[in-house]
Write a protein that holds these residues in place. Sequence first.
Motif, PDB file in Angstrom:
ATOM      1  N   GLU A 114       0.831  -1.214   0.000  1.00  0.00           N
ATOM      2  CA  GLU A 114       0.000   0.000   0.000  1.00  0.00           C
ATOM      3  C   GLU A 114       0.859   1.255   0.000  1.00  0.00           C
ATOM      4  O   GLU A 114       0.335   2.361  -0.014  1.00  0.00           O
ATOM      5  N   ARG A 154       2.990   1.957   2.571  1.00  0.00           N
ATOM      6  CA  ARG A 154       3.265   2.362   3.955  1.00  0.00           C
ATOM      7  C   ARG A 154       4.702   1.998   4.315  1.00  0.00           C
ATOM      8  O   ARG A 154       5.209   0.954   3.899  1.00  0.00           O
ATOM      9  N   ASN A 194       6.146 -13.729   5.953  1.00  0.00           N
ATOM     10  CA  ASN A 194       5.309 -13.170   7.018  1.00  0.00           C
ATOM     11  C   ASN A 194       6.308 -12.658   8.049  1.00  0.00           C
ATOM     12  O   ASN A 194       7.283 -13.335   8.359  1.00  0.00           O
ATOM     13  N   ILE A 249       7.263 -10.783  11.868  1.00  0.00           N
ATOM     14  CA  ILE A 249       6.845 -10.361  13.202  1.00  0.00           C
ATOM     15  C   ILE A 249       7.668  -9.127  13.555  1.00  0.00           C
ATOM     16  O   ILE A 249       8.897  -9.159  13.496  1.00  0.00           O
ATOM     17  N   ARG A 275       8.371  -6.004  16.403  1.00  0.00           N
ATOM     18  CA  ARG A 275       8.188  -5.575  17.798  1.00  0.00           C
ATOM     19  C   ARG A 275       8.351  -4.066  17.833  1.00  0.00           C
ATOM     20  O   ARG A 275       9.244  -3.517  17.165  1.00  0.00           O
ATOM     21  N   SER A 279       2.187   1.290  16.070  1.00  0.00           N
ATOM     22  CA  SER A 279       1.318   0.186  15.664  1.00  0.00           C
ATOM     23  C   SER A 279       1.114  -0.861  16.744  1.00  0.00           C
ATOM     24  O   SER A 279       0.624  -1.920  16.469  1.00  0.00           O
ATOM     25  N   GLY A 280       1.503  -0.580  17.976  1.00  0.00           N
ATOM     26  CA  GLY A 280       1.299  -1.622  18.994  1.00  0.00           C
ATOM     27  C   GLY A 280       2.552  -2.442  19.205  1.00  0.00           C
ATOM     28  O   GLY A 280       3.410  -2.517  18.346  1.00  0.00           O
ATOM     29  N   SER A 325       3.294  -7.121  16.382  1.00  0.00           N
ATOM     30  CA  SER A 325       2.397  -7.296  15.256  1.00  0.00           C
ATOM     31  C   SER A 325       3.005  -8.224  14.231  1.00  0.00           C
ATOM     32  O   SER A 325       4.217  -8.441  14.202  1.00  0.00           O
ATOM     33  N   MET A 326       2.158  -8.807  13.403  1.00  0.00           N
ATOM     34  CA  MET A 326       2.615  -9.677  12.347  1.00  0.00           C
ATOM     35  C   MET A 326       2.076  -9.152  11.038  1.00  0.00           C
ATOM     36  O   MET A 326       0.893  -8.877  10.933  1.00  0.00           O
ATOM     37  N   LEU A 327       2.966  -9.006  10.074  1.00  0.00           N
ATOM     38  CA  LEU A 327       2.600  -8.496   8.762  1.00  0.00           C
ATOM     39  C   LEU A 327       2.612  -9.681   7.806  1.00  0.00           C
ATOM     40  O   LEU A 327       3.586 -10.430   7.737  1.00  0.00           O
ATOM     41  N   ARG A 328       1.521  -9.872   7.062  1.00  0.00           N
ATOM     42  CA  ARG A 328       1.455 -11.007   6.164  1.00  0.00           C
ATOM     43  C   ARG A 328       2.361 -10.789   4.957  1.00  0.00           C
ATOM     44  O   ARG A 328       2.397  -9.696   4.384  1.00  0.00           O
ATOM     45  N   ASP A 355       2.329 -11.523   1.822  1.00  0.00           N
ATOM     46  CA  ASP A 355       1.875 -11.070   0.507  1.00  0.00           C
ATOM     47  C   ASP A 355       1.570  -9.577   0.460  1.00  0.00           C
ATOM     48  O   ASP A 355       1.274  -9.042  -0.603  1.00  0.00           O
ATOM     49  N   SER A 356       1.673  -8.891   1.628  1.00  0.00           N
ATOM     50  CA  SER A 356       1.513  -7.431   1.651  1.00  0.00           C
ATOM     51  C   SER A 356       2.853  -6.713   1.683  1.00  0.00           C
ATOM     52  O   SER A 356       2.905  -5.490   1.696  1.00  0.00           O
ATOM     53  N   ARG A 365       0.307   3.340  -3.853  1.00  0.00           N
ATOM     54  CA  ARG A 365       0.022   1.909  -3.747  1.00  0.00           C
ATOM     55  C   ARG A 365       0.681   1.184  -4.902  1.00  0.00           C
ATOM     56  O   ARG A 365       0.724   1.677  -6.024  1.00  0.00           O
ATOM     57  N   LYS A 412      -4.152  -8.597   6.224  1.00  0.00           N
ATOM     58  CA  LYS A 412      -3.037  -7.696   5.967  1.00  0.00           C
ATOM     59  C   LYS A 412      -2.044  -7.797   7.126  1.00  0.00           C
ATOM     60  O   LYS A 412      -0.872  -8.044   6.944  1.00  0.00           O
ATOM     61  N   TYR A 413      -2.552  -7.604   8.360  1.00  0.00           N
ATOM     62  CA  TYR A 413      -1.679  -7.799   9.521  1.00  0.00           C
ATOM     63  C   TYR A 413      -2.507  -8.105  10.740  1.00  0.00           C
ATOM     64  O   TYR A 413      -3.720  -7.886  10.743  1.00  0.00           O
ATOM     65  N   PHE A 414      -1.857  -8.616  11.779  1.00  0.00           N
ATOM     66  CA  PHE A 414      -2.552  -8.743  13.055  1.00  0.00           C
ATOM     67  C   PHE A 414      -1.653  -8.247  14.177  1.00  0.00           C
ATOM     68  O   PHE A 414      -0.434  -8.164  14.045  1.00  0.00           O
ATOM     69  N   GLN A 415      -2.313  -7.877  15.298  1.00  0.00           N
ATOM     70  CA  GLN A 415      -1.603  -7.346  16.466  1.00  0.00           C
ATOM     71  C   GLN A 415      -2.007  -8.165  17.672  1.00  0.00           C
ATOM     72  O   GLN A 415      -3.180  -8.470  17.839  1.00  0.00           O
TER      73      GLN A 415
END
Lengths: 97, 92
Positions: free
Chosen positions: A19, A21, A35, A37, A39, A57-58, A61-64, A66-67, A94, B67-70
């Motif tokens: 996208e 980002r 994928n 992870i 921190r 972003s917390g 988190s895990m970013l997939r 394919d993104s 994008r 897309k993502y998870f937290q």
Amino acid sequence: MAAELGKLIDHRVMVLTNEGRTIVGDLAGLDQSINLILRDSVERVWSSDKGMELVPSGGLSMLRGDSVAAVCELNADADAAMDWEAVKADAIPRLKP
Amino acid sequence: MFPLSLLNAATDNQILIELKNGFCYNGLLVNCDKFMNVNLKDVTLTSKNGQEFWKLNSCYIRGATIKYFQVEPELADRDSAISVHPTSHTAA
């Protein structure tokens, strides 16, 4: 190929997503599908009229995969030396499929 | 730490999942599989523009749409997140 990225584990990385980002975080883990992870990740939001803004972003988190468009090692010293808040830049568009 | 191990360690915990369409699912992780398909319960669904909300008792999300998870940062320290090796598979 994921073994190359394995060298970046526990390093601060910048991830470019499909996208457009840019997310900076500590790479805590990854797999064959890239994928990721992250921190303590923070998104860097760019705009041409105001300086860079940070959006946390917390903690974990895990970013997939394919993104993900790119994963880059961040040079901590060079990054800390920049006054990013003063930088104005167009947002990255994008990715076209 | 492998991403799917982290997801497995997150069962029975709160998770926030954003889909590729921008919708945000916030709920308790009931189950997941090696394709990252997940089953959530007591879910709050927020639309992409943040204006519309839904409450869902349960939902199933196809892994490929994520897309993502937290998750809670404490999960990273769990043994189940760190030590489980993934089995090899082809993507669904």
